[in-house]
Design a protein around this motif. Structure first.
Motif, short mmCIF file in Angstrom:
data_model
loop_
_atom_site.label_atom_id
_atom_site.label_comp_id
_atom_site.label_asym_id
_atom_site.label_seq_id
_atom_site.Cartn_x
_atom_site.Cartn_y
_atom_site.Cartn_z
N ASP A 20 0.83 -1.21 0.00
CA ASP A 20 0.00 0.00 0.00
C ASP A 20 0.86 1.25 0.00
N LYS A 21 1.95 1.22 0.75
CA LYS A 21 2.86 2.37 0.81
C LYS A 21 3.48 2.63 -0.56
N GLU A 22 3.87 1.57 -1.26
CA GLU A 22 4.44 1.72 -2.60
C GLU A 22 3.41 2.30 -3.58
N LYS A 23 2.18 1.83 -3.49
CA LYS A 23 1.12 2.34 -4.36
C LYS A 23 0.88 3.82 -4.08
N ARG A 24 0.86 4.17 -2.81
CA ARG A 24 0.64 5.57 -2.41
C ARG A 24 1.78 6.43 -2.95
N ASP A 25 3.00 5.96 -2.81
CA ASP A 25 4.17 6.69 -3.30
C ASP A 25 4.10 6.88 -4.81
N ASP A 28 1.37 9.52 -5.53
CA ASP A 28 1.84 10.86 -5.15
C ASP A 28 2.90 11.38 -6.11
N THR A 29 3.81 10.51 -6.52
CA THR A 29 4.87 10.91 -7.44
C THR A 29 4.29 11.30 -8.79
N LYS A 30 3.34 10.50 -9.27
CA LYS A 30 2.71 10.80 -10.56
C LYS A 30 1.95 12.12 -10.50
N ASN A 31 1.22 12.35 -9.42
CA ASN A 31 0.47 13.60 -9.26
C ASN A 31 1.42 14.80 -9.21
N GLN A 32 2.50 14.64 -8.47
CA GLN A 32 3.49 15.72 -8.39
C GLN A 32 4.09 16.01 -9.77
N ALA A 33 4.42 14.96 -10.50
CA ALA A 33 5.00 15.12 -11.83
C ALA A 33 4.02 15.83 -12.78
N GLU A 34 2.77 15.43 -12.73
CA GLU A 34 1.77 16.08 -13.59
C GLU A 34 1.61 17.55 -13.24
N LEU A 66 9.99 13.72 -18.84
CA LEU A 66 9.08 13.51 -17.71
C LEU A 66 7.71 13.06 -18.19
N GLN A 67 7.22 13.65 -19.29
CA GLN A 67 5.93 13.24 -19.82
C GLN A 67 5.94 11.78 -20.24
N VAL A 68 7.04 11.34 -20.85
CA VAL A 68 7.16 9.94 -21.25
C VAL A 68 7.21 9.04 -20.01
N ALA A 69 7.95 9.46 -18.99
CA ALA A 69 8.07 8.68 -17.77
C ALA A 69 6.70 8.55 -17.08
N VAL A 70 5.95 9.62 -17.04
CA VAL A 70 4.62 9.58 -16.41
C VAL A 70 3.71 8.64 -17.20
N ALA A 71 3.84 8.65 -18.51
CA ALA A 71 2.97 7.82 -19.35
C ALA A 71 3.22 6.33 -19.16
N GLY A 72 4.43 5.94 -18.78
CA GLY A 72 4.64 4.51 -18.68
C GLY A 72 5.86 4.07 -17.92
N GLY A 73 6.45 4.95 -17.16
CA GLY A 73 7.65 4.58 -16.43
C GLY A 73 7.37 4.14 -15.01
N GLN A 76 10.45 5.25 -9.85
CA GLN A 76 11.81 5.77 -9.77
C GLN A 76 12.19 6.53 -11.04
N THR A 77 11.74 6.05 -12.19
CA THR A 77 12.00 6.75 -13.45
C THR A 77 11.33 8.13 -13.44
N ILE A 78 10.12 8.18 -12.92
CA ILE A 78 9.41 9.45 -12.83
C ILE A 78 10.16 10.39 -11.89
N LYS A 79 10.59 9.87 -10.74
CA LYS A 79 11.32 10.69 -9.78
C LYS A 79 12.61 11.24 -10.38
N ASP A 80 13.33 10.41 -11.14
CA ASP A 80 14.57 10.84 -11.77
C ASP A 80 14.31 11.93 -12.82
N ALA A 81 13.29 11.72 -13.64
CA ALA A 81 12.94 12.70 -14.67
C ALA A 81 12.45 14.00 -14.04
#
Length: 140
Positions: A20-25, A28-34, A66-73, A76-81
């Protein structure tokens, strides 16, 4: 509920807590990136030609990553981007600050600007130009 049922539920909750913690992370990461994508696009649009071409290209490149990472990464890939884009946006801010600093600044010749408001009715200037704020009441 019986004691055994309660213990079983607690075990299951502990078992799935990490998942659950991983899913939440990830969410949250995807929302922050968007949000950062939206803000960066908006900022680039508002600044327009004020942004130097090379800086704009770098920011747009990291934005695409970052847009590519959000779409399918992965998360960690999203966080790096996201970190890479934030770094470029910081460079963008620095280049704009340097542009503003290189131009003439009003009042840069050391002359005091006399168009500003002076001390108000409840303010008096003390030694050294410090403002002393005082309130008073009329006892009559």
């Amino acid at each position: 509920m019986t004691k055994i049922q309660v213990e079983k539920m607690v075990e299951e909750a502990e078992k799935f807590a990490a998942e659950d913690k991983e899913k939440r992370d990830a969410i949250d990461t995807k929302n922050q990136a968007e949000s950062v994508i939206y803000q960066t696009e908006k900022q680039l649009k508002e600044l327009g030609d004020k942004v130097p071409g090379d800086v704009k290209e770098k920011v747009e490149g990291k934005l695409k990553e970052l847009q590519v990472a959000v779409a399918g990464g992965s998360t960690q890939t999203i966080k790096d981007a996201l970190a890479a884009l934030n770094q470029e946006v910081m460079q963008l801010g620095q280049s704009l600050y340097q542009q503003q600093g290189s131009g003439p600044t009003p009042g840069a010749d050391g002359a005091a600007d006399s168009t500003g408001p002076g001390p108000g009715p409840s303010e008096k200037t003390g030694d050294g130009g410090d403002v002393i704020d005082a309130d008073f009441t009329d006892s009559n």
